[in-house]
Design a protein around this motif. Structure first.
Motif, PDB file in Angstrom:
ATOM      1  N   TYR A  70       6.192  12.376 -11.580  1.00  0.00           N
ATOM      2  CA  TYR A  70       6.001  11.383 -12.634  1.00  0.00           C
ATOM      3  C   TYR A  70       4.720  11.723 -13.410  1.00  0.00           C
ATOM      4  O   TYR A  70       3.645  11.842 -12.824  1.00  0.00           O
ATOM      5  CB  TYR A  70       5.902   9.979 -12.037  1.00  0.00           C
ATOM      6  CG  TYR A  70       7.195   9.488 -11.433  1.00  0.00           C
ATOM      7  CD1 TYR A  70       8.051   8.655 -12.142  1.00  0.00           C
ATOM      8  CD2 TYR A  70       7.562   9.870 -10.143  1.00  0.00           C
ATOM      9  CE1 TYR A  70       9.246   8.204 -11.580  1.00  0.00           C
ATOM     10  CE2 TYR A  70       8.750   9.431  -9.578  1.00  0.00           C
ATOM     11  CZ  TYR A  70       9.584   8.596 -10.302  1.00  0.00           C
ATOM     12  OH  TYR A  70      10.758   8.159  -9.747  1.00  0.00           O
ATOM     13  N   MET A  72       2.063  10.642 -16.346  1.00  0.00           N
ATOM     14  CA  MET A  72       1.533   9.484 -17.068  1.00  0.00           C
ATOM     15  C   MET A  72       0.221   9.878 -17.733  1.00  0.00           C
ATOM     16  O   MET A  72      -0.719  10.314 -17.056  1.00  0.00           O
ATOM     17  CB  MET A  72       1.307   8.309 -16.112  1.00  0.00           C
ATOM     18  CG  MET A  72       2.588   7.722 -15.530  1.00  0.00           C
ATOM     19  SD  MET A  72       2.313   6.760 -14.023  1.00  0.00           S
ATOM     20  CE  MET A  72       2.326   8.075 -12.787  1.00  0.00           C
ATOM     21  N   ALA A 128      -0.448   7.672  -4.769  1.00  0.00           N
ATOM     22  CA  ALA A 128      -0.305   6.402  -5.491  1.00  0.00           C
ATOM     23  C   ALA A 128      -1.486   5.480  -5.206  1.00  0.00           C
ATOM     24  O   ALA A 128      -1.980   4.787  -6.108  1.00  0.00           O
ATOM     25  CB  ALA A 128       1.001   5.724  -5.095  1.00  0.00           C
ATOM     26  N   PHE A 206       3.623   3.093 -14.369  1.00  0.00           N
ATOM     27  CA  PHE A 206       3.222   3.350 -12.986  1.00  0.00           C
ATOM     28  C   PHE A 206       3.933   2.390 -12.039  1.00  0.00           C
ATOM     29  O   PHE A 206       4.402   2.785 -10.955  1.00  0.00           O
ATOM     30  CB  PHE A 206       1.704   3.220 -12.875  1.00  0.00           C
ATOM     31  CG  PHE A 206       1.136   3.547 -11.524  1.00  0.00           C
ATOM     32  CD1 PHE A 206       1.779   4.422 -10.653  1.00  0.00           C
ATOM     33  CD2 PHE A 206      -0.072   2.992 -11.113  1.00  0.00           C
ATOM     34  CE1 PHE A 206       1.244   4.727  -9.408  1.00  0.00           C
ATOM     35  CE2 PHE A 206      -0.613   3.289  -9.874  1.00  0.00           C
ATOM     36  CZ  PHE A 206       0.047   4.157  -9.012  1.00  0.00           C
ATOM     37  N   ILE A 223      -1.056  -2.910  -8.449  1.00  0.00           N
ATOM     38  CA  ILE A 223      -0.720  -2.514  -9.819  1.00  0.00           C
ATOM     39  C   ILE A 223      -0.481  -3.748 -10.679  1.00  0.00           C
ATOM     40  O   ILE A 223      -0.943  -3.824 -11.823  1.00  0.00           O
ATOM     41  CB  ILE A 223       0.519  -1.590  -9.823  1.00  0.00           C
ATOM     42  CG1 ILE A 223       0.206  -0.269  -9.118  1.00  0.00           C
ATOM     43  CG2 ILE A 223       0.983  -1.322 -11.249  1.00  0.00           C
ATOM     44  CD1 ILE A 223       1.415   0.625  -8.934  1.00  0.00           C
TER      45      ILE A 223
END
Length: 323
Positions: A70, A72, A128, A206, A223
């Motif tokens: 991923y 970002m 993460a 995210f 988050i």
């Protein structure tokens, strides 16, 4: 420059050498050279975006998934302790349990997070967890900047509307300084708004990535909390932007008013001096036959007439409140 971090005993520890990257949880690429990009790509099987690719403004080029990783990219505010903070793009790549960051700036939030994680103050066992820790630190730093700007704006507001004492030149100088200060703070606010909106989009993507990856629910909760924090910062920035715009308009209005007062004073003085000038012009003519030339009181009479003709407009203007 490549910095590799491992997680051991709930703490984040940097390596002296890159070596085997299979056990690393965070690989930080700061101002990477081309050969460093290729080395990471070969070791991890991911594509490291170039600086020009990171600067692309399309959402599809900033948030995407490729080969299970991923990507970002967000606009981050840094050098917030300086008068004019700067913005730079930073790319976060989540690949498995590993985080890769690509940056061409040195935000203070990064070393602060590393120092906190080295003490075991935050969860740093996965990429993460490290990423949300970095985002929280970035939001905290931006909040500190907003508080500083708010304090500066609160200090300027009474000065804009409370000009007292001193003479005209001094007031004009203070207004000029205020105009520059308000303009600088408005520029800082605009940069902070750009960064906050970018971080907000990054946090939303995210969160979706964490749900798809089925990471720890505690990370997802952090988050969401970070998303609420950045929303509150964006609301504060909107108010702050409106406040600085109001102060800027007010300062420009004050400067315009001061200039109008100067022009008004010159205009009134010109009108006041017109009658005495007319009298002086008449009796300054050198014609042979002028009855007043033989008057013994001609000179003081002319002076008195000029004084009265100038005093009458002055008193009239005072009565009207024009002076």
């Amino acid at each position: 420059m490549i910095t590799v971090y491992d997680a051991a005993g709930g703490k984040l520890k940097p390596r002296d050498e890159t070596g085997n990257l299979s056990t690393s949880v965070w690989i930080d690429l700061q101002n990477p050279a081309e050969d460093e990009d290729k080395a990471i790509e070969q070791a991890l099987g991911i594509e490291v975006p170039t600086r020009s690719e990171m600067r692309e403004i399309e959402a599809s080029n900033r948030f995407y998934t490729e080969n299970g990783a991923y990507y970002m990219t967000g606009v981050i505010l840094h050098n917030s302790s300086q008068d004019v903070p700067m913005t730079s793009v930073i790319t976060f790549i989540l690949s498995g349990t590993r985080l890769v960051t690509v940056r061409y700036a040195d935000p203070r939030a990064f070393p602060l997070y590393v120092a906190r994680a080295a003490k075991g103050d935050t969860a740093c066992a996965t990429g993460a967890g490290i990423m949300i820790g970095l985002i929280e630190m970035l939001i905290e730093r931006e909040a500190d900047l907003i508080e500083r700007v708010q304090d500066e704006v609160e200090r300027m507001a009474p000065v804009v509307f409370g000009q007292k004492g001193a003479g005209q030149p001094s007031r004009n100088r203070r207004l000029d300084v205020l105009l520059k200060t308000i303009g600088r703070e408005g520029d800082v606010t605009a940069r902070a708004q750009e960064s906050a909106m970018s971080v907000h989009r990054l946090v939303l993507y995210f969160a979706n990535a964490v749900r798809e990856r089925k990471d720890d629910k505690r990370i997802l909760a952090r988050i969401e909390a970070a998303g609420h924090d950045i929303m509150s910062l964006m609301e504060s920035l909107r108010f702050l932007s409106a406040r600085t715009t109001f102060l800027l308009d007010a300062t420009l209005g004050m400067i315009s008013n001061e200039q109008n007062q100067i022009i008004k004073l010159f205009s009134v003085m010109a009108v006041m001096l017109m009658p005495p000038t007319l009298v002086a012009s008449i009796y300054g003519m050198n014609f042979r036959h002028m009855p007043e030339l033989d008057w013994s009181i001609g000179y003081p009479a002319a002076l008195g007439l000029m004084l009265v003709s100038g005093l009458v407009p002055y008193l009239y203007f005072r009565k009207k409140g024009w002076l």
